[in-house]
Design a protein around this motif. Structure first.
Motif, PDB file in Angstrom:
ATOM      1  N   PRO A   1      -9.554   0.449  -3.785  1.00 33.55           N
ATOM      2  CA  PRO A   1     -10.408  -0.696  -3.400  1.00 33.55           C
ATOM      3  C   PRO A   1      -9.596  -1.910  -2.924  1.00 33.55           C
ATOM      4  CG  PRO A   1     -11.085   0.205  -5.525  1.00 33.55           C
ATOM      5  CD  PRO A   1      -9.772   0.825  -5.198  1.00 33.55           C
ATOM      6  N   HIS A   2      -8.317  -1.953  -3.250  1.00 34.98           N
ATOM      7  CA  HIS A   2      -7.477  -3.103  -2.893  1.00 34.98           C
ATOM      8  C   HIS A   2      -6.488  -2.758  -1.777  1.00 34.98           C
ATOM      9  CE1 HIS A   2      -8.972  -4.731  -6.705  1.00 34.98           C
ATOM     10  NE2 HIS A   2      -8.532  -3.635  -7.298  1.00 34.98           N
ATOM     11  N   LEU A   3      -6.706  -1.642  -1.107  1.00 32.05           N
ATOM     12  CA  LEU A   3      -5.728  -1.146  -0.150  1.00 32.05           C
ATOM     13  C   LEU A   3      -5.403  -2.173   0.927  1.00 32.05           C
ATOM     14  CD1 LEU A   3      -4.004   1.274   0.587  1.00 32.05           C
ATOM     15  CD2 LEU A   3      -5.927   2.188   1.907  1.00 32.05           C
ATOM     16  N   SER A   4      -6.405  -2.851   1.432  1.00 30.34           N
ATOM     17  CA  SER A   4      -6.171  -3.812   2.518  1.00 30.34           C
ATOM     18  C   SER A   4      -5.384  -5.041   2.038  1.00 30.34           C
ATOM     19  CB  SER A   4      -7.514  -4.265   3.117  1.00 30.34           C
ATOM     20  OG  SER A   4      -8.314  -4.884   2.122  1.00 30.34           O
ATOM     21  N   SER A   5      -5.372  -5.269   0.730  1.00 26.29           N
ATOM     22  CA  SER A   5      -4.646  -6.421   0.184  1.00 26.29           C
ATOM     23  C   SER A   5      -3.176  -6.120  -0.088  1.00 26.29           C
ATOM     24  CB  SER A   5      -5.304  -6.885  -1.126  1.00 26.29           C
ATOM     25  OG  SER A   5      -6.648  -7.253  -0.906  1.00 26.29           O
ATOM     26  N   LEU A   6      -2.810  -4.847  -0.052  1.00 28.17           N
ATOM     27  CA  LEU A   6      -1.420  -4.472  -0.307  1.00 28.17           C
ATOM     28  C   LEU A   6      -0.543  -4.842   0.881  1.00 28.17           C
ATOM     29  CD1 LEU A   6      -1.923  -0.911  -1.848  1.00 28.17           C
ATOM     30  CD2 LEU A   6      -1.233  -2.985  -3.072  1.00 28.17           C
ATOM     31  N   SER A   7       0.741  -4.986   0.624  1.00 28.77           N
ATOM     32  CA  SER A   7       1.692  -5.238   1.707  1.00 28.77           C
ATOM     33  C   SER A   7       1.737  -4.032   2.640  1.00 28.77           C
ATOM     34  CB  SER A   7       3.090  -5.491   1.141  1.00 28.77           C
ATOM     35  OG  SER A   7       3.579  -4.324   0.504  1.00 28.77           O
ATOM     36  N   GLU A   8       2.249  -4.252   3.837  1.00 28.55           N
ATOM     37  CA  GLU A   8       2.303  -3.171   4.829  1.00 28.55           C
ATOM     38  C   GLU A   8       3.105  -1.980   4.309  1.00 28.55           C
ATOM     39  OE1 GLU A   8       3.881  -2.406   9.420  1.00 28.55           O
ATOM     40  OE2 GLU A   8       3.786  -4.438   8.597  1.00 28.55           O
ATOM     41  N   THR A   9       4.212  -2.261   3.654  1.00 23.87           N
ATOM     42  CA  THR A   9       5.041  -1.182   3.110  1.00 23.87           C
ATOM     43  C   THR A   9       4.291  -0.386   2.056  1.00 23.87           C
ATOM     44  OG1 THR A   9       7.061  -2.443   3.513  1.00 23.87           O
ATOM     45  CG2 THR A   9       7.212  -0.649   1.931  1.00 23.87           C
ATOM     46  N   SER A  10       3.580  -1.089   1.174  1.00 24.15           N
ATOM     47  CA  SER A  10       2.833  -0.393   0.116  1.00 24.15           C
ATOM     48  C   SER A  10       1.671   0.397   0.685  1.00 24.15           C
ATOM     49  CB  SER A  10       2.339  -1.409  -0.918  1.00 24.15           C
ATOM     50  OG  SER A  10       3.431  -1.929  -1.656  1.00 24.15           O
ATOM     51  N   GLN A  11       1.053  -0.100   1.735  1.00 26.81           N
ATOM     52  CA  GLN A  11      -0.012   0.673   2.385  1.00 26.81           C
ATOM     53  C   GLN A  11       0.530   1.977   2.944  1.00 26.81           C
ATOM     54  OE1 GLN A  11      -2.652  -1.473   5.104  1.00 26.81           O
ATOM     55  NE2 GLN A  11      -2.233  -3.386   4.010  1.00 26.81           N
ATOM     56  N   GLN A  12       1.743   1.929   3.499  1.00 29.67           N
ATOM     57  CA  GLN A  12       2.361   3.152   4.022  1.00 29.67           C
ATOM     58  C   GLN A  12       2.690   4.127   2.899  1.00 29.67           C
ATOM     59  OE1 GLN A  12       5.734   1.561   6.114  1.00 29.67           O
ATOM     60  NE2 GLN A  12       4.519   0.825   7.854  1.00 29.67           N
ATOM     61  N   ARG A  13       2.992   3.599   1.726  1.00 28.19           N
ATOM     62  CA  ARG A  13       3.358   4.455   0.603  1.00 28.19           C
ATOM     63  C   ARG A  13       2.153   4.974  -0.174  1.00 28.19           C
ATOM     64  NH1 ARG A  13       8.222   0.496  -1.597  1.00 28.19           N
ATOM     65  NH2 ARG A  13       9.909   1.399  -0.339  1.00 28.19           N
ATOM     66  N   PHE A  14       0.983   4.462   0.108  1.00 26.43           N
ATOM     67  CA  PHE A  14      -0.194   4.774  -0.693  1.00 26.43           C
ATOM     68  C   PHE A  14      -0.445   6.275  -0.766  1.00 26.43           C
ATOM     69  CE2 PHE A  14      -4.785   5.548  -1.114  1.00 26.43           C
ATOM     70  CZ  PHE A  14      -5.017   4.912  -2.322  1.00 26.43           C
ATOM     71  N   GLU A  15      -0.286   6.978   0.351  1.00 26.94           N
ATOM     72  CA  GLU A  15      -0.520   8.421   0.352  1.00 26.94           C
ATOM     73  C   GLU A  15       0.741   9.201   0.036  1.00 26.94           C
ATOM     74  OE1 GLU A  15      -3.263   9.949   0.397  1.00 26.94           O
ATOM     75  OE2 GLU A  15      -4.635   8.352   1.022  1.00 26.94           O
ATOM     76  N   SER A  16       1.871   8.770   0.585  1.00 24.85           N
ATOM     77  CA  SER A  16       3.093   9.578   0.474  1.00 24.85           C
ATOM     78  C   SER A  16       3.804   9.413  -0.869  1.00 24.85           C
ATOM     79  CB  SER A  16       4.063   9.220   1.603  1.00 24.85           C
ATOM     80  OG  SER A  16       4.421   7.846   1.527  1.00 24.85           O
ATOM     81  N   ASN A  17       3.831   8.185  -1.407  1.00 26.98           N
ATOM     82  CA  ASN A  17       4.581   7.944  -2.651  1.00 26.98           C
ATOM     83  C   ASN A  17       4.029   6.714  -3.368  1.00 26.98           C
ATOM     84  OD1 ASN A  17       6.482   7.943  -4.668  1.00 26.98           O
ATOM     85  ND2 ASN A  17       8.262   7.924  -3.322  1.00 26.98           N
ATOM     86  N   PRO A  18       2.807   6.815  -3.897  1.00 21.82           N
ATOM     87  CA  PRO A  18       2.157   5.632  -4.476  1.00 21.82           C
ATOM     88  C   PRO A  18       2.888   5.041  -5.681  1.00 21.82           C
ATOM     89  CG  PRO A  18       0.908   7.625  -4.992  1.00 21.82           C
ATOM     90  CD  PRO A  18       1.935   8.017  -3.975  1.00 21.82           C
ATOM     91  N   LEU A  19       3.697   5.846  -6.390  1.00 23.40           N
ATOM     92  CA  LEU A  19       4.418   5.293  -7.543  1.00 23.40           C
ATOM     93  C   LEU A  19       5.388   4.198  -7.115  1.00 23.40           C
ATOM     94  CD1 LEU A  19       3.279   7.966  -8.818  1.00 23.40           C
ATOM     95  CD2 LEU A  19       5.336   7.993 -10.226  1.00 23.40           C
ATOM     96  N   ARG A  20       5.887   4.255  -5.885  1.00 21.02           N
ATOM     97  CA  ARG A  20       6.825   3.239  -5.413  1.00 21.02           C
ATOM     98  C   ARG A  20       6.150   1.876  -5.267  1.00 21.02           C
ATOM     99  NH1 ARG A  20      11.164   3.905  -2.592  1.00 21.02           N
ATOM    100  NH2 ARG A  20      11.401   1.721  -3.218  1.00 21.02           N
ATOM    101  N   ILE A  21       4.830   1.850  -5.194  1.00 21.14           N
ATOM    102  CA  ILE A  21       4.121   0.568  -5.096  1.00 21.14           C
ATOM    103  C   ILE A  21       4.343  -0.253  -6.368  1.00 21.14           C
ATOM    104  CG2 ILE A  21       1.831  -0.512  -4.843  1.00 21.14           C
ATOM    105  CD1 ILE A  21       0.980   1.924  -3.208  1.00 21.14           C
ATOM    106  N   LEU A  22       4.542   0.438  -7.496  1.00 18.20           N
ATOM    107  CA  LEU A  22       4.808  -0.271  -8.758  1.00 18.20           C
ATOM    108  C   LEU A  22       6.096  -1.075  -8.681  1.00 18.20           C
ATOM    109  CD1 LEU A  22       3.958   2.591 -11.290  1.00 18.20           C
ATOM    110  CD2 LEU A  22       2.477   0.713 -10.561  1.00 18.20           C
TER     111      LEU A  22
END
Length: 423
Positions: free
Chosen positions: A188-209
């Motif tokens: 639900p907060h995907l659009s609020s994430l930084s560009e890098t974190s949006q790119q990681r959302f599918e491939s490696n979401p743990l890196r968003i932490l």
């Protein structure tokens, strides 16, 4: 005049005065590694690019943005090593080290290369030392690995000013459950994430932490905790590691947001941090990587390791507890006249062969200038040799601290200085 050639941006010259600090740290590292029965390994500085793409992970910043890669004359894609765990594992597999012993405990030291923005304690050529233990799946190996670096901190006298942060990312089953839970929370907060974190959302979401973006950090503060998703085996492993750390009196802080930047980690992960570095506070990071040996073509063998940046660690040591480096010379030979340079060279060569740390002047300067040079090099003694002394087989041996001076036979100089040094 020809234009001066400058060093490449992001790399450093380690000058002799600084090198003394490096050597003092290296002595501590080697002493502790030996006491823990870790053997030194020296893999090559460059490897095939595919090693890091497979071992480190194509989605990591290291592989996608930071590697120094090139093709050799045979068109083979090569990369200057950005880290050494993958190289150590490649060497372990290729050299069949498991046939020598089912448990390989290895350590290394050397330069790494990453094309990232230079900043305090972070360079494009930087030096690391680290350790890897390949073969044991048990929590006591995790605890020993952490204790190994903690022992180095204790030798340096800074363990009370450094924080151990620890977490578990569990096995593949636990991570899959957590990955789904984290994505559900963040979607639900995907659009609020930084560009890098949006790119990681599918491939490696743990890196968003691990994101440093302020809004990302705010969002993940209330994210589900990975410890809540650990299966029984992963939770038991982690709990036993913590108990062993407590038994060894190693303090720790559990950090639910701690993730490591490389893809190969499983179960226990950890960092040692220090406030002396400011925002970039990590001086050591590591964890367990049970799947990496198999991923790189070896057998299904568990492993754990860590690495520490030498430049960063030295910044912390200098701020908290400066190390005692090697003292100056044992002896500086002052030669009164050019006519006795030949016997003077023979004499100092004998003293050096006998183990004395000594120097003499090769610029043929005045006695006064030679005395200044002896003082600059912090010589404990000066030996003054003139034609009269040469004829008598003696030097005028002067203690720089006390000012006492006496005639000492050539063959007695080494014994006298060694006795003074040991007293």
């Amino acid at each position: 005049m020809p234009q001066k050639v400058q060093r490449v941006k992001g790399v450093n010259d380690i000058l002799p005065v600084e090198a003394k600090q490096w050597q003092a740290l290296e002595r501590v590292v080697k002493h502790v590694m030996n006491s823990y029965a870790y053997g030194e390994i020296r893999p090559p500085i460059f490897e095939k690019t595919e090693l890091f793409a497979r071992g480190v992970g194509e989605d990591t910043d290291i592989v996608s943005k930071e590697m120094y890669s090139f093709s050799d004359m045979s068109k083979t894609a090569l990369t200057l090593r950005p880290e050494l765990t993958a190289g150590v594992v490649r060497s372990y597999i290729q050299n069949n080290l498991q046939q020598i012993s089912p448990l390989q405990k290895l350590w290394y030291e050397g330069p790494m290369f990453r094309q990232e923005r230079p900043q305090k304690g972070r360079y494009r050529q930087f030096w690391q030392f680290g350790a890897e233990a390949i073969g044991s799946p048990h929590p006591e190996q995790d605890a020993e690995m952490i204790a190994l670096f903690y022992a180095i901190l204790k030798e340096l006298g800074i363990e009370k000013s450094v924080t151990l942060k620890i977490n578990s990312v569990g096995d593949s089953e636990s991570r899959a459950i957590y990955r789904n839970s984290l994505q559900e929370y963040l979607r639900p907060h995907l659009s609020s994430l930084s560009e890098t974190s949006q790119q990681r959302f599918e491939s490696n979401p743990l890196r968003i932490l691990d994101s440093k973006a302020p809004n990302d950090k705010e969002l993940v503060r209330d994210a589900p905790k990975i410890r809540e998703c650990l299966n029984e085996a992963s939770a038991t492993h982690y709990a036993e590691v913590l108990k062993m750390l407590e038994a060894m009196d190693i303090p720790y802080v559990q950090d639910d947001l701690l993730v490591r930047g490389l893809d190969y980690y499983t179960h226990t992960i950890f960092e040692f941090t220090s406030d002396a570095l400011g925002a970039q506070d990590a001086i050591c990071g590591g964890g367990r990587y049970n799947d990496l040996v198999k991923e790189l073509g070896g057998q299904d063998v568990p492993a754990i390791g860590w690495a520490s940046g030498i430049e960063r660690l030295l910044l912390v040591v200098e701020a908290l507890q400066p190390m005692q480096t090697d003292s100056g010379l044992d002896l500086f030979l002052i030669v009164k006249s050019d006519e006795i340079r030949l016997p003077a060279s023979k004499l100092i060569n004998k003293w050096r062969s006998a183990g004395l740390k000594c120097d003499t002047d090769t610029l043929r300067r005045s006695m006064k200038a030679q005395m200044r040079e002896a003082n600059r090099q912090e010589a404990r003694y000066v030996a003054i040799l003139g034609e009269e002394e040469l004829g008598q087989g003696v030097v005028q041996l002067k203690n720089f601290d006390s000012g006492e001076q006496e005639a000492v036979a050539f063959e007695a100089v080494v014994t006298k200085i060694n006795k003074a040094v040991s007293s």
